[in-house]
Design a protein around this motif. Structure first.
Motif, PDB file in Angstrom:
ATOM      1  N   VAL A 119     -30.940  34.037 -87.041  1.00  0.00           N
ATOM      2  CA  VAL A 119     -30.835  34.799 -85.958  1.00  0.00           C
ATOM      3  C   VAL A 119     -29.577  34.418 -84.696  1.00  0.00           C
ATOM      4  CG1 VAL A 119     -32.958  35.623 -85.283  1.00  0.00           C
ATOM      5  CG2 VAL A 119     -32.534  33.076 -85.201  1.00  0.00           C
ATOM      6  N   GLU A 120     -29.651  32.247 -84.812  1.00  0.00           N
ATOM      7  CA  GLU A 120     -28.927  31.868 -84.042  1.00  0.00           C
ATOM      8  C   GLU A 120     -26.717  32.071 -83.737  1.00  0.00           C
ATOM      9  OE1 GLU A 120     -28.859  28.949 -82.470  1.00  0.00           O
ATOM     10  OE2 GLU A 120     -31.351  29.507 -82.873  1.00  0.00           O
ATOM     11  N   ASP A 121     -26.784  33.070 -85.013  1.00  0.00           N
ATOM     12  CA  ASP A 121     -25.230  33.851 -85.532  1.00  0.00           C
ATOM     13  C   ASP A 121     -25.174  35.063 -84.122  1.00  0.00           C
ATOM     14  OD1 ASP A 121     -24.045  31.860 -87.046  1.00  0.00           O
ATOM     15  OD2 ASP A 121     -25.978  32.441 -88.622  1.00  0.00           O
ATOM     16  N   LEU A 122     -26.660  35.122 -83.654  1.00  0.00           N
ATOM     17  CA  LEU A 122     -26.579  36.291 -82.994  1.00  0.00           C
ATOM     18  C   LEU A 122     -26.061  36.611 -81.449  1.00  0.00           C
ATOM     19  CD1 LEU A 122     -30.406  38.373 -84.539  1.00  0.00           C
ATOM     20  CD2 LEU A 122     -27.326  38.912 -84.849  1.00  0.00           C
ATOM     21  N   PHE A 166     -41.941  43.356 -75.536  1.00  0.00           N
ATOM     22  CA  PHE A 166     -42.807  43.871 -76.890  1.00  0.00           C
ATOM     23  C   PHE A 166     -43.706  43.383 -77.365  1.00  0.00           C
ATOM     24  CE2 PHE A 166     -38.759  46.116 -76.214  1.00  0.00           C
ATOM     25  CZ  PHE A 166     -39.620  47.094 -76.236  1.00  0.00           C
ATOM     26  N   GLY A 167     -44.531  42.159 -76.915  1.00  0.00           N
ATOM     27  CA  GLY A 167     -44.910  41.194 -77.527  1.00  0.00           C
ATOM     28  C   GLY A 167     -44.899  40.671 -78.345  1.00  0.00           C
ATOM     29  N   LEU A 168     -44.153  40.749 -79.183  1.00  0.00           N
ATOM     30  CA  LEU A 168     -43.538  40.597 -80.705  1.00  0.00           C
ATOM     31  C   LEU A 168     -43.060  39.045 -80.470  1.00  0.00           C
ATOM     32  CD1 LEU A 168     -43.036  43.381 -82.524  1.00  0.00           C
ATOM     33  CD2 LEU A 168     -45.142  42.521 -82.948  1.00  0.00           C
ATOM     34  N   THR A 169     -43.283  38.074 -81.723  1.00  0.00           N
ATOM     35  CA  THR A 169     -41.486  37.057 -82.080  1.00  0.00           C
ATOM     36  C   THR A 169     -40.293  37.551 -82.005  1.00  0.00           C
ATOM     37  OG1 THR A 169     -42.159  36.810 -84.359  1.00  0.00           O
ATOM     38  CG2 THR A 169     -43.903  35.243 -83.149  1.00  0.00           C
ATOM     39  N   LEU A 170     -39.566  37.233 -81.942  1.00  0.00           N
ATOM     40  CA  LEU A 170     -37.935  37.228 -81.837  1.00  0.00           C
ATOM     41  C   LEU A 170     -37.933  38.085 -83.514  1.00  0.00           C
ATOM     42  CD1 LEU A 170     -35.802  35.073 -79.898  1.00  0.00           C
ATOM     43  CD2 LEU A 170     -36.786  37.418 -79.432  1.00  0.00           C
ATOM     44  N   ASP A 171     -37.884  36.735 -84.489  1.00  0.00           N
ATOM     45  CA  ASP A 171     -37.968  36.770 -85.436  1.00  0.00           C
ATOM     46  C   ASP A 171     -37.983  38.424 -85.876  1.00  0.00           C
ATOM     47  OD1 ASP A 171     -36.605  34.639 -85.788  1.00  0.00           O
ATOM     48  OD2 ASP A 171     -38.663  33.479 -86.669  1.00  0.00           O
ATOM     49  N   LEU A 204     -39.476  40.368 -83.958  1.00  0.00           N
ATOM     50  CA  LEU A 204     -38.841  41.977 -83.099  1.00  0.00           C
ATOM     51  C   LEU A 204     -37.509  42.731 -84.098  1.00  0.00           C
ATOM     52  CD1 LEU A 204     -39.010  44.182 -80.795  1.00  0.00           C
ATOM     53  CD2 LEU A 204     -37.869  41.812 -79.168  1.00  0.00           C
ATOM     54  N   TYR A 205     -36.671  41.744 -84.073  1.00  0.00           N
ATOM     55  CA  TYR A 205     -35.332  41.732 -84.681  1.00  0.00           C
ATOM     56  C   TYR A 205     -35.259  42.698 -86.247  1.00  0.00           C
ATOM     57  CZ  TYR A 205     -33.171  39.063 -81.317  1.00  0.00           C
ATOM     58  OH  TYR A 205     -32.709  38.542 -79.819  1.00  0.00           O
ATOM     59  N   LYS A 206     -36.859  41.623 -87.291  1.00  0.00           N
ATOM     60  CA  LYS A 206     -36.492  42.342 -88.302  1.00  0.00           C
ATOM     61  C   LYS A 206     -36.936  43.974 -88.441  1.00  0.00           C
ATOM     62  CE  LYS A 206     -39.386  42.277 -92.502  1.00  0.00           C
ATOM     63  NZ  LYS A 206     -40.370  42.023 -93.459  1.00  0.00           N
ATOM     64  N   ASN A 207     -37.545  43.869 -87.694  1.00  0.00           N
ATOM     65  CA  ASN A 207     -38.506  45.586 -87.252  1.00  0.00           C
ATOM     66  C   ASN A 207     -37.230  46.018 -86.798  1.00  0.00           C
ATOM     67  OD1 ASN A 207     -40.602  44.641 -88.214  1.00  0.00           O
ATOM     68  ND2 ASN A 207     -41.889  45.032 -85.802  1.00  0.00           N
ATOM     69  N   ILE A 208     -36.240  45.283 -85.348  1.00  0.00           N
ATOM     70  CA  ILE A 208     -35.023  46.761 -85.544  1.00  0.00           C
ATOM     71  C   ILE A 208     -34.261  47.002 -86.639  1.00  0.00           C
ATOM     72  CG2 ILE A 208     -32.739  46.824 -83.892  1.00  0.00           C
ATOM     73  CD1 ILE A 208     -35.235  46.288 -81.365  1.00  0.00           C
ATOM     74  N   GLY A 209     -33.398  45.780 -87.311  1.00  0.00           N
ATOM     75  CA  GLY A 209     -33.128  45.714 -87.823  1.00  0.00           C
ATOM     76  C   GLY A 209     -31.660  44.550 -88.700  1.00  0.00           C
ATOM     77  N   PHE A 210     -31.949  43.813 -87.306  1.00  0.00           N
ATOM     78  CA  PHE A 210     -30.881  42.629 -86.801  1.00  0.00           C
ATOM     79  C   PHE A 210     -31.168  41.788 -88.136  1.00  0.00           C
ATOM     80  CE2 PHE A 210     -31.632  42.987 -81.571  1.00  0.00           C
ATOM     81  CZ  PHE A 210     -31.013  44.577 -81.776  1.00  0.00           C
ATOM     82  N   VAL A 211     -32.150  41.227 -88.198  1.00  0.00           N
ATOM     83  CA  VAL A 211     -32.556  40.352 -89.782  1.00  0.00           C
ATOM     84  C   VAL A 211     -33.079  40.798 -90.722  1.00  0.00           C
ATOM     85  CG1 VAL A 211     -31.956  38.196 -87.803  1.00  0.00           C
ATOM     86  CG2 VAL A 211     -34.366  38.821 -88.344  1.00  0.00           C
ATOM     87  N   ASN A 212     -33.673  40.734 -91.938  1.00  0.00           N
ATOM     88  CA  ASN A 212     -33.400  40.529 -92.909  1.00  0.00           C
ATOM     89  C   ASN A 212     -35.295  39.794 -93.111  1.00  0.00           C
ATOM     90  OD1 ASN A 212     -33.127  38.372 -94.065  1.00  0.00           O
ATOM     91  ND2 ASN A 212     -31.434  39.039 -96.196  1.00  0.00           N
ATOM     92  N   ASP A 213     -35.973  40.524 -94.154  1.00  0.00           N
ATOM     93  CA  ASP A 213     -37.223  39.234 -94.594  1.00  0.00           C
ATOM     94  C   ASP A 213     -37.079  37.717 -94.877  1.00  0.00           C
ATOM     95  OD1 ASP A 213     -38.384  41.806 -94.643  1.00  0.00           O
ATOM     96  OD2 ASP A 213     -38.638  41.837 -96.792  1.00  0.00           O
TER      97      ASP A 213
END
Length: 365
Positions: A20-23, A43-48, A50-59
């Protein structure tokens, strides 16, 4: 084989060594505001999560290919193969040794798209097309066709091929070449009827939410419905897809061509000059570099600043009153444009207001 069958999408794969540091948080914040009308912490979610749900990062917490291309800090550092190579040739041959302009377009996909359109704006003609003489003019080929075909190349290219998209401008045509032929055994006839196949669904999703892209297979239809002469070549042997927009060669400038600045108002004051095409392109490039360094300049104002630079270069002795008349704007507006260019160190004033003159900054010895 898995990719063509729809079971594998490289745009969802993580890029090794990223996190996520590269975003770019600024781009992400703007994305949330534009599409959800609320900040990401609402959204009440951790960034990890939230970002996974949207598709910014993978598992694994790695930035996905789509995430890096749209929201990464300098994605060309991690993905140098996915830039756009843009060249404006003199003549009609790919093997020609002369070119008018050549650039590597780098950044996020929305930034690369904007740069590609600016490259076309700077290297294609603008025609009057029934507009007033003081207008900027209309692009010689369909702007909508260019937008759709450039976006299609960026969105639907085959990302498992490490090669750039190529944007090539010749005297008689514009070629947009994408790595990868049409997917899923599709044909040119099918895409001309509006059929589509989501090769990169996550990229297409982000594109629809950040650019003028609409998806749904309608881009090719919009391009062909614009009246432009367009040809599509699906090259299965070399695994590439080419879209060609044909130009009117009679409107193409040679290296000896001149741009003449002359309007009804100008003729009354005896102001009639010529400025070389190369000089015009150089001035436009200066403004473009400045615009890319700030978020406060609209497309319309960029064009106005370019016109101001051209007029000043053509007649350095003109006063603000002269400039306002030539552009058909108020004296206050003319002063605003000049002040912007001065603050950007693009132009300087030598001498007094009455008998002094304007100069392009780097032309002064």
């Amino acid at each position: 084989m898995f990719h063509e069958s729809g079971q594998y999408h490289p745009d969802k794969e993580g890029i090794a060594g990223t996190s996520v540091e590269d975003l770019n948080e600024r781009i992400i914040d703007a994305y949330f505001e534009r599409n959800f009308h609320k900040p990401k912490d609402a959204f009440g979610l951790t960034l990890d999560k939230l970002y996974k749900n949207i598709g910014f990062v993978n598992d694994k917490g790695e930035v996905t290919l789509a995430g890096m291309l749209f929201f990464g800090n300098h994605p060309e550092w991690k993905l140098p193969q996915f830039i756009v190579k843009a060249v404006a040739f003199v003549g009609n041959e790919l093997g020609g040794t002369k070119y008018r302009d050549s650039r590597d377009l780098e950044g996020t996909l929305p930034e690369v798209f904007d740069m590609a359109m600016n490259f076309c704006e700077n290297n294609l003609h603008h025609v009057q097309a029934g507009q007033s003489f003081n207008s900027i003019g209309k692009l010689e080929v369909s702007r909508i066709a260019l937008e759709e075909l450039i976006q299609n190349a960026l969105v639907h290219r085959l990302y498992i091929i490490d090669a750039p998209v190529r944007l090539l401008i010749f005297d008689n045509r514009v070629e947009i070449i994408s790595p990868g032929c049409l997917p899923n055994n599709m044909t040119v006839e099918q895409i001309e009827l509006g059929n589509s196949y989501p090769r990169n669904p996550l990229i297409a999703n982000f594109c629809a939410k950040t650019m003028v892209y609409r998806g749904l297979g309608s881009g090719i239809l919009r391009a062909t419905n614009e009246g432009a002469r367009i040809e599509f070549i699906n090259d299965e042997v070399n695994d590439k897809f080419t879209a060609i927009i044909y130009r009117d060669e009679r409107k193409v400038s040679t290296e000896e061509d001149k741009v003449q600045i002359s309007t009804d108002k100008v003729q009354k004051t005896g102001f009639k000059v010529q400025i070389s095409i190369d000089k015009v392109r150089n001035l436009k490039n200066k403004v473009q570099v400045f615009v890319q360094s700030t978020q406060a300049i609209t497309e319309r104002k960029r064009q106005i600043l370019e016109t101001t630079m051209i007029l000043i270069s053509a007649k350095p002795s003109m006063t603000l009153q002269d400039l306002a008349k030539q552009m058909g704007v108020s004296l206050r507006s003319a002063k605003e444009y000049v002040d912007t260019l001065q603050k950007a160190n693009l132009i300087v004033r030598e001498g007094s207001k009455k008998v002094g003159s304007w100069h392009i900054a780097e032309d002064i010895n």
